[in-house]
Design an enzyme around this catalytic site. Structure first.
Site, PDB file in Angstrom:
ATOM      1  N   ASN A  90      -1.394  45.351  52.910  1.00 38.96           N
ATOM      2  CA  ASN A  90      -2.237  45.015  51.770  1.00 38.96           C
ATOM      3  C   ASN A  90      -1.465  44.764  50.483  1.00 38.96           C
ATOM      4  O   ASN A  90      -1.998  44.149  49.556  1.00 38.96           O
ATOM      5  CB  ASN A  90      -3.236  46.175  51.595  1.00 38.96           C
ATOM      6  CG  ASN A  90      -3.940  46.150  50.277  1.00 38.96           C
ATOM      7  OD1 ASN A  90      -4.817  45.320  50.054  1.00 38.96           O
ATOM      8  ND2 ASN A  90      -3.551  47.051  49.371  1.00 38.96           N
ATOM      9  N   TYR A 157       0.367  31.685  45.006  1.00 36.10           N
ATOM     10  CA  TYR A 157      -0.526  32.734  45.511  1.00 36.10           C
ATOM     11  C   TYR A 157      -1.386  32.194  46.658  1.00 36.10           C
ATOM     12  O   TYR A 157      -1.470  32.805  47.735  1.00 36.10           O
ATOM     13  CB  TYR A 157      -1.407  33.246  44.368  1.00 36.10           C
ATOM     14  CG  TYR A 157      -2.294  34.413  44.724  1.00 36.10           C
ATOM     15  CD1 TYR A 157      -1.747  35.667  44.990  1.00 36.10           C
ATOM     16  CD2 TYR A 157      -3.683  34.274  44.792  1.00 36.10           C
ATOM     17  CE1 TYR A 157      -2.553  36.748  45.311  1.00 36.10           C
ATOM     18  CE2 TYR A 157      -4.501  35.352  45.105  1.00 36.10           C
ATOM     19  CZ  TYR A 157      -3.937  36.585  45.372  1.00 36.10           C
ATOM     20  OH  TYR A 157      -4.730  37.657  45.694  1.00 36.10           O
ATOM     21  N   LYS A 161      -1.178  33.395  50.601  1.00 34.40           N
ATOM     22  CA  LYS A 161      -2.316  34.133  51.172  1.00 34.40           C
ATOM     23  C   LYS A 161      -3.005  33.356  52.286  1.00 34.40           C
ATOM     24  O   LYS A 161      -3.495  33.944  53.249  1.00 34.40           O
ATOM     25  CB  LYS A 161      -3.316  34.452  50.054  1.00 34.40           C
ATOM     26  CG  LYS A 161      -2.827  35.524  49.089  1.00 34.40           C
ATOM     27  CD  LYS A 161      -2.713  36.874  49.771  1.00 34.40           C
ATOM     28  CE  LYS A 161      -2.403  37.993  48.807  1.00 34.40           C
ATOM     29  NZ  LYS A 161      -2.386  39.308  49.457  1.00 34.40           N
ATOM     30  N   THR A 192      -9.541  45.475  39.909  1.00 34.59           N
ATOM     31  CA  THR A 192      -8.294  46.241  40.038  1.00 34.59           C
ATOM     32  C   THR A 192      -7.351  45.811  38.918  1.00 34.59           C
ATOM     33  O   THR A 192      -7.657  44.897  38.154  1.00 34.59           O
ATOM     34  CB  THR A 192      -7.610  45.940  41.390  1.00 34.59           C
ATOM     35  OG1 THR A 192      -7.216  44.559  41.380  1.00 34.59           O
ATOM     36  CG2 THR A 192      -8.517  46.206  42.575  1.00 34.59           C
TER      37      THR A 192
HETATM   38  N1  LIG Z   1      -8.141  42.127  42.896  1.00 31.47           N
HETATM   39  C1  LIG Z   1      -8.574  40.994  43.411  1.00 31.47           C
HETATM   40  O1  LIG Z   1      -9.432  40.305  42.809  1.00 31.47           O
HETATM   41  C2  LIG Z   1      -8.079  40.534  44.762  1.00 31.47           C
HETATM   42  C3  LIG Z   1      -8.798  39.533  45.445  1.00 31.47           C
HETATM   43  C4  LIG Z   1      -8.360  39.104  46.688  1.00 31.47           C
HETATM   44  C5  LIG Z   1      -7.233  39.661  47.264  1.00 31.47           C
HETATM   45  N2  LIG Z   1      -6.538  40.634  46.576  1.00 31.47           N
HETATM   46  C6  LIG Z   1      -5.351  41.205  47.229  1.00 31.47           C
HETATM   47  O2  LIG Z   1      -5.554  42.590  47.398  1.00 31.47           O
HETATM   48  C7  LIG Z   1      -4.289  43.231  47.557  1.00 31.47           C
HETATM   49  C8  LIG Z   1      -4.287  44.490  46.691  1.00 31.47           C
HETATM   50  O3  LIG Z   1      -4.354  44.096  45.329  1.00 31.47           O
HETATM   51  P1  LIG Z   1      -5.218  44.890  44.259  1.00 31.47           P
HETATM   52  O4  LIG Z   1      -6.241  43.949  43.738  1.00 31.47           O
HETATM   53  O5  LIG Z   1      -5.611  46.194  44.786  1.00 31.47           O
HETATM   54  O6  LIG Z   1      -4.135  44.970  43.074  1.00 31.47           O
HETATM   55  P2  LIG Z   1      -3.238  46.158  42.515  1.00 31.47           P
HETATM   56  O7  LIG Z   1      -4.103  47.273  42.095  1.00 31.47           O
HETATM   57  O8  LIG Z   1      -2.361  45.495  41.513  1.00 31.47           O
HETATM   58  O9  LIG Z   1      -2.402  46.624  43.785  1.00 31.47           O
HETATM   59  C9  LIG Z   1      -1.299  45.912  44.291  1.00 31.47           C
HETATM   60  C10 LIG Z   1      -0.554  46.858  45.205  1.00 31.47           C
HETATM   61  O10 LIG Z   1       0.529  46.166  45.839  1.00 31.47           O
HETATM   62  C11 LIG Z   1       1.712  46.944  45.674  1.00 31.47           C
HETATM   63  N3  LIG Z   1       2.877  46.070  45.654  1.00 31.47           N
HETATM   64  C12 LIG Z   1       3.046  44.918  44.954  1.00 31.47           C
HETATM   65  N4  LIG Z   1       4.254  44.399  45.177  1.00 31.47           N
HETATM   66  C13 LIG Z   1       4.888  45.252  46.047  1.00 31.47           C
HETATM   67  C14 LIG Z   1       6.161  45.264  46.643  1.00 31.47           C
HETATM   68  N5  LIG Z   1       7.063  44.297  46.419  1.00 31.47           N
HETATM   69  N6  LIG Z   1       6.476  46.284  47.472  1.00 31.47           N
HETATM   70  C15 LIG Z   1       5.585  47.281  47.713  1.00 31.47           C
HETATM   71  N7  LIG Z   1       4.352  47.309  47.173  1.00 31.47           N
HETATM   72  C16 LIG Z   1       4.017  46.311  46.350  1.00 31.47           C
HETATM   73  C17 LIG Z   1       1.503  47.675  44.352  1.00 31.47           C
HETATM   74  O11 LIG Z   1       2.257  48.866  44.310  1.00 31.47           O
HETATM   75  P3  LIG Z   1       3.541  49.153  43.395  1.00 31.47           P
HETATM   76  O12 LIG Z   1       3.362  48.390  42.116  1.00 31.47           O
HETATM   77  O13 LIG Z   1       3.522  50.632  43.249  1.00 31.47           O
HETATM   78  O14 LIG Z   1       4.681  48.657  44.216  1.00 31.47           O
HETATM   79  C18 LIG Z   1       0.020  48.033  44.456  1.00 31.47           C
HETATM   80  O15 LIG Z   1      -0.150  49.205  45.206  1.00 31.47           O
HETATM   81  C19 LIG Z   1      -3.232  42.205  47.154  1.00 31.47           C
HETATM   82  O16 LIG Z   1      -2.633  41.698  48.315  1.00 31.47           O
HETATM   83  C20 LIG Z   1      -4.046  41.127  46.469  1.00 31.47           C
HETATM   84  O17 LIG Z   1      -3.441  39.862  46.561  1.00 31.47           O
HETATM   85  C21 LIG Z   1      -6.944  41.090  45.364  1.00 31.47           C
END
Ligand SMILES: NC(=O)c1ccc[n+]([C@@H]2O[C@H](COP(=O)([O-])OP(=O)(O)OC[C@H]3O[C@@H](n4cnc5c(N)ncnc54)[C@H](OP(=O)(O)O)[C@@H]3O)[C@@H](O)[C@H]2O)c1
Length: 254
Positions: A90, A157, A161, A192
């Site tokens: 994720n 992005y 994805k 988030t």
């Molecule tokens: N929020 C939205 O609207 C949305 C919509 C569709 C899909 N998504 C997807 O959902 C997933 C989770 O995102 P979120 O919305 O929950 O955002 P978030 O709160 O910013 O979480 C992102 C997570 O990814 C980790 N991460 C990022 N780069 C990393 C790396 N190089 N190595 C290890 N961990 C890493 C971060 O942890 P650390 O910073 O501690 O490393 C954090 O735990 C992502 O893949 C995102 O693309 C989000």
């Protein structure tokens, strides 16, 4: 409350947002967890919260781009809990955005490295362990962006994805006979840190909210429940899918 009783799961991106909410839900449902991300402090707090509620979790901090880290996550699951049944790949980043004519090669490549290549490397080691003991469930976090909807400035992005959807289908076809199911979730906007970083004004948030038929964005816990379904035996005949959790953004044109 025990849909994941005796199951062992890895969750990456567990320090915040969707990953954190999913970790808390999986633990409530009886899973033993290895939680990953770069921020050790956030992972330690999550583990403390899970243990205080009677659950079991181990934190392993690292960068998902590293194959050694991906291997270590699997080894940690086996060492602490004996096996691996579920992997929620994720962790993700928005990466370098803006006009595509100005995106750097390094920025584009790094976005793919975190969102796509790292998920492949994770699955590579997870599947090897799952195949040894009779099967499992692998889940990738994709998005509706680049699948059923797009907007300017998100080329890296969207490319990274949507690549996860092809990866999902290829792995599901390759490992179905080993009882390994592989699925992708495609969330719409979720409240988030990532969402707030991208939509940092009230106007931008109103625009994004309006794209969804439900006229709101999701809470991370709402996405976590679909991940729970895909991880659990309730989805025992579900593989190779791209599951929209998008509040109707894909069918809304107003
Ligand atoms: N929020 C939205 O609207 C949305 C919509 C569709 C899909 N998504 C997807 O959902 C997933 C989770 O995102 P979120 O919305 O929950 O955002 P978030 O709160 O910013 O979480 C992102 C997570 O990814 C980790 N991460 C990022 N780069 C990393 C790396 N190089 N190595 C290890 N961990 C890493 C971060 O942890 P650390 O910073 O501690 O490393 C954090 O735990 C992502 O893949 C995102 O693309 C989000």
């Amino acid at each position: 409350m025990d849909r994941l009783h005796n199951k062992v799961a890895i969750i990456t991106g567990a320090s915040a947002g969707i990953g954190r909410a999913t970790a808390l839900l999986f633990a409530q449902e009886g899973a033993s967890l290895v939680v990953g991300a770069r921020r050790q402090g956030e992972l330690d707090s999550l583990v403390a919260e899970i243990e205080a509620a009677g659950g079991r979790a181990v934190a392993l901090a690292g960068d998902v781009r590293s194959e050694e880290y991906q291997r270590a996550l699997v080894e940690t699951a086996v060492r602490h809990f004996g096996t691996l049944d579920i992997a929620f790949n994720n962790a993700g980043t928005l990466g370098e955005g803006g006009p595509s004519s100005e995106v750097s090669e390094a920025g584009f490549s790094d976005t793919l490295a975190i969102n796509l290549t790292a998920s492949f490397l994770g699955a590579k080691h997870q599947i090897a362990e799952m195949a040894r003991h009779g099967g499992g469930s692998v889940i990738f976090t994709s998005t509706f962006v680049g699948y059923s909807f797009s907007f300017p400035g998100v080329a890296a992005y969207a490319a990274s994805k949507s690549g996860l959807i092809g990866l999902t289908q290829a792995l599901a076809a390759e490992y179905g006979d080993r009882n390994i199911r592989v699925n992708a979730i495609l969330p719409g906007a979720v409240d988030t840190d990532m969402y707030r970083e991208m939509n940092d004004t009230a106007d931008k948030q109103a625009f994004i909210t309006g794209l969804h038929a439900l006229k709101r964005v999701a809470r991370p816990e709402e996405v976590a429940r679909t991940v729970l379904y895909l991880a659990s035996d309730d989805a025992s005949f579900v593989t190779g899918t791209a599951s929209l959790i998008d509040g109707g953004a894909s069918i809304t044109r107003s």
